[in-house]
Design a protein around this motif. Structure first.
Motif, mmCIF file in Angstrom:
data_model
loop_
_atom_site.group_PDB
_atom_site.id
_atom_site.type_symbol
_atom_site.label_atom_id
_atom_site.label_comp_id
_atom_site.label_asym_id
_atom_site.label_seq_id
_atom_site.Cartn_x
_atom_site.Cartn_y
_atom_site.Cartn_z
ATOM 1 N N VAL A 16 0.824 -1.218 0.000
ATOM 2 C CA VAL A 16 0.000 0.000 0.000
ATOM 3 C C VAL A 16 0.858 1.269 0.000
ATOM 4 O O VAL A 16 0.708 2.121 -0.887
ATOM 5 C CB VAL A 16 -0.986 -0.004 1.185
ATOM 6 C CG1 VAL A 16 -1.716 1.321 1.280
ATOM 7 C CG2 VAL A 16 -1.987 -1.148 1.027
ATOM 8 N N PRO A 17 1.784 1.456 0.973
ATOM 9 C CA PRO A 17 2.599 2.683 0.925
ATOM 10 C C PRO A 17 3.460 2.767 -0.328
ATOM 11 O O PRO A 17 3.678 3.866 -0.852
ATOM 12 C CB PRO A 17 3.460 2.595 2.197
ATOM 13 C CG PRO A 17 3.416 1.158 2.607
ATOM 14 C CD PRO A 17 2.094 0.646 2.160
ATOM 15 N N ALA A 18 3.923 1.621 -0.840
ATOM 16 C CA ALA A 18 4.719 1.634 -2.067
ATOM 17 C C ALA A 18 3.879 2.088 -3.251
ATOM 18 O O ALA A 18 4.327 2.900 -4.080
ATOM 19 C CB ALA A 18 5.298 0.244 -2.326
ATOM 20 N N ILE A 24 1.823 9.103 -6.321
ATOM 21 C CA ILE A 24 2.167 10.510 -6.101
ATOM 22 C C ILE A 24 3.273 10.948 -7.062
ATOM 23 O O ILE A 24 3.225 12.044 -7.641
ATOM 24 C CB ILE A 24 2.593 10.739 -4.632
ATOM 25 C CG1 ILE A 24 1.387 10.516 -3.699
ATOM 26 C CG2 ILE A 24 3.167 12.138 -4.440
ATOM 27 C CD1 ILE A 24 1.746 10.580 -2.220
ATOM 28 N N TRP A 25 4.268 10.087 -7.238
ATOM 29 C CA TRP A 25 5.366 10.425 -8.157
ATOM 30 C C TRP A 25 4.851 10.608 -9.584
ATOM 31 O O TRP A 25 5.262 11.536 -10.282
ATOM 32 C CB TRP A 25 6.416 9.323 -8.112
ATOM 33 C CG TRP A 25 7.545 9.543 -9.078
ATOM 34 C CD1 TRP A 25 8.620 10.373 -8.910
ATOM 35 C CD2 TRP A 25 7.710 8.926 -10.359
ATOM 36 N NE1 TRP A 25 9.444 10.319 -10.009
ATOM 37 C CE2 TRP A 25 8.912 9.435 -10.919
ATOM 38 C CE3 TRP A 25 6.963 7.998 -11.083
ATOM 39 C CZ2 TRP A 25 9.363 9.040 -12.169
ATOM 40 C CZ3 TRP A 25 7.419 7.600 -12.324
ATOM 41 C CH2 TRP A 25 8.600 8.118 -12.865
ATOM 42 N N TYR A 59 -8.292 6.805 -6.016
ATOM 43 C CA TYR A 59 -7.140 5.939 -5.764
ATOM 44 C C TYR A 59 -7.060 5.545 -4.286
ATOM 45 O O TYR A 59 -6.724 4.408 -3.946
ATOM 46 C CB TYR A 59 -5.856 6.640 -6.190
ATOM 47 C CG TYR A 59 -4.668 5.708 -6.264
ATOM 48 C CD1 TYR A 59 -4.509 4.830 -7.331
ATOM 49 C CD2 TYR A 59 -3.722 5.679 -5.249
ATOM 50 C CE1 TYR A 59 -3.439 3.960 -7.387
ATOM 51 C CE2 TYR A 59 -2.643 4.817 -5.296
ATOM 52 C CZ TYR A 59 -2.506 3.959 -6.363
ATOM 53 O OH TYR A 59 -1.442 3.105 -6.416
ATOM 54 N N GLY A 60 -7.391 6.509 -3.406
ATOM 55 C CA GLY A 60 -7.393 6.189 -1.984
ATOM 56 C C GLY A 60 -8.405 5.117 -1.638
ATOM 57 O O GLY A 60 -8.133 4.230 -0.813
ATOM 58 N N LEU A 61 -9.567 5.150 -2.272
ATOM 59 C CA LEU A 61 -10.587 4.125 -2.028
ATOM 60 C C LEU A 61 -10.125 2.761 -2.519
ATOM 61 O O LEU A 61 -10.389 1.731 -1.883
ATOM 62 C CB LEU A 61 -11.895 4.524 -2.711
ATOM 63 C CG LEU A 61 -12.671 5.660 -2.057
ATOM 64 C CD1 LEU A 61 -13.822 6.101 -2.953
ATOM 65 C CD2 LEU A 61 -13.197 5.239 -0.683
ATOM 66 N N VAL A 62 -9.418 2.731 -3.670
ATOM 67 C CA VAL A 62 -8.897 1.456 -4.177
ATOM 68 C C VAL A 62 -7.881 0.872 -3.203
ATOM 69 O O VAL A 62 -7.917 -0.326 -2.884
ATOM 70 C CB VAL A 62 -8.261 1.650 -5.567
ATOM 71 C CG1 VAL A 62 -7.502 0.384 -5.984
ATOM 72 C CG2 VAL A 62 -9.322 1.965 -6.602
ATOM 73 N N MET A 63 -6.961 1.705 -2.709
ATOM 74 C CA MET A 63 -5.946 1.233 -1.766
ATOM 75 C C MET A 63 -6.581 0.780 -0.450
ATOM 76 O O MET A 63 -6.182 -0.225 0.135
ATOM 77 C CB MET A 63 -4.923 2.341 -1.502
ATOM 78 C CG MET A 63 -3.991 2.636 -2.658
ATOM 79 S SD MET A 63 -2.868 1.242 -3.034
ATOM 80 C CE MET A 63 -3.752 0.449 -4.387
ATOM 81 N N LEU A 64 -7.589 1.534 0.004
ATOM 82 C CA LEU A 64 -8.275 1.154 1.239
ATOM 83 C C LEU A 64 -9.025 -0.159 1.048
ATOM 84 O O LEU A 64 -9.016 -1.031 1.940
ATOM 85 C CB LEU A 64 -9.239 2.271 1.643
ATOM 86 C CG LEU A 64 -9.824 2.196 3.060
ATOM 87 C CD1 LEU A 64 -8.717 2.212 4.103
ATOM 88 C CD2 LEU A 64 -10.775 3.359 3.300
#
Length: 353
Positions: A16-18, A24-25, A59-64
């Protein structure tokens, strides 16, 4: 208290953090590319329906959703009560080779460390079987007597290294005999009963120089004990590292100054397994022990008496529902602004009224 049935799956959360850092990059890079064609103040006119926050929210919802899905797969469980039940299983002795040749690095990180991982996998695959641990080189001894306490076995396993036995060599036959003693065979203070519910697992590179392991395996079979072997290493010869104060100082040499090499002797280990009516498997860089676990599961089982067990209830449904809601919300949110349904316009109208 919450615990997980498959805690190893939680390592997947590190993605997730990766993935967020990569996203972001990419956003920063795309923004810089746009700035090469137009001034930042012109973005609103060039792309009037672009939303600064919707892509990030999606994107945040996908990661969550991914994180909740991993947690669901790990199966969080909650202990509700203690129940009394019968403990039924077999007796298994694990014989671990700790001769210097087990420091060879033809499998990663080395033969001994890979052997420890195999033992851990074996413990994770067994149920209520009793385990004893025998270490051997030129001689052998029982490091851990028969026990149901797998956490204690793992604790002792972590402390094993090649310096525990000063007499170097590989005496597989003596290790099998010591494993039989851990079952109570030959002990005048313990009543011996021949049974088909015991097994010995020898983990070694097979280079036996001290005794006759074939005869030892046949003796074990005569008492109903099955002998399995796991081969560690490659058949090609590799040098044996030497360490001093934890640092490698070179490779082992003989009296003539030649580098000593070691290789996997599959022929010997296969003969031991055949004589012991067990199975042979070659480990290499794999820690798969399914064939041996299948053999152990087929052994006769003994009743070790009553024991208290924690009864757990699975709670995977909650993170699974949360994952589905996150992914559904991601589908319902568009990256571009909706001209017909605009939140800013609705708020402005309500303020005017």
């Amino acid at each position: 208290m919450i615990h997980f049935e498959h805690p190893q799956l939680l390592w997947l959360l590190l993605l997730v953090p990766a993935a967020v850092a990569l996203w972001i990059w990419l956003q920063v890079r795309n923004r810089k590319r746009l700035e090469q064609f137009a001034d930042r103040n012109m973005f609103g006119r060039l792309i009037p329906d672009a939303s600064p926050w919707r892509p990030a929210l999606k994107y945040g919802l996908v990661m969550l959703g991914y994180a909740f899905l991993v947690i669901a797969l790990a199966n969080p469980q909650e202990g509700s009560k203690m129940v009394k039940g019968e403990r039924i299983g077999s007796d298994v002795a694990i014989c671990l080779d700790i001769s210097n040749s087990m420091m060879a690095e033809d499998i990663q990180p080395n033969r001994l460390e890979r052997s420890k991982r195999i033992v851990n996998n074996l413990l994770s695959s067994l149920g209520s079987d009793r385990i004893s641990l025998v270490v051997f080189a030129g001689s052998s001894y029982v490091q851990m007597p028969l026990t149901n306490d797998y956490s204690a076995v793992k604790l002792f396993l972590d402390q094993i290294d090649c310096s525990l036995i000063s007499a170097q060599g590989t005496a597989i036959g003596d290790a099998i005999s010591k494993a039989m003693e851990s079952f109570g065979y030959g002990d005048p203070d313990r009543e011996w009963k021949k049974s088909e519910g015991r097994a010995i697992v020898v983990i070694s590179d097979g280079e036996n120089f001290e005794d006759d392991p074939i005869s030892a395996a046949k003796d074990a079979v005569s008492q109903g004990v099955r002998v399995c072997t796991i081969g560690m290493g490659l058949t090609e010869g590799v040098p044996i590292p030497e360490y001093r104060h934890g640092q490698r100082v070179g490779y082992k040499r003989d009296n003539q100054g030649n580098t000593v090499t070691t290789h996997l002797d599959e022929a010997t280990l296969t003969q031991i397994a055949h004589a012991g009516k067990g199975v042979y498997m070659r480990a290499n860089n794999s820690s798969d022990v399914r064939d041996i676990v299948h053999l152990i599961e087929g052994l006769e089982k003994e009743n070790y008496g009553e024991a208290m067990f924690s009864e757990y209830e699975s709670r995977y449904q909650y993170p699974l529902v949360a994952a589905m809601l996150c992914l559904l919300a991601e589908l319902l949110i568009f990256e571009r602004r909706n001209k017909k349904v605009n939140l800013d316009k609705i708020l402005n109208k309500s303020q005017i009224k």
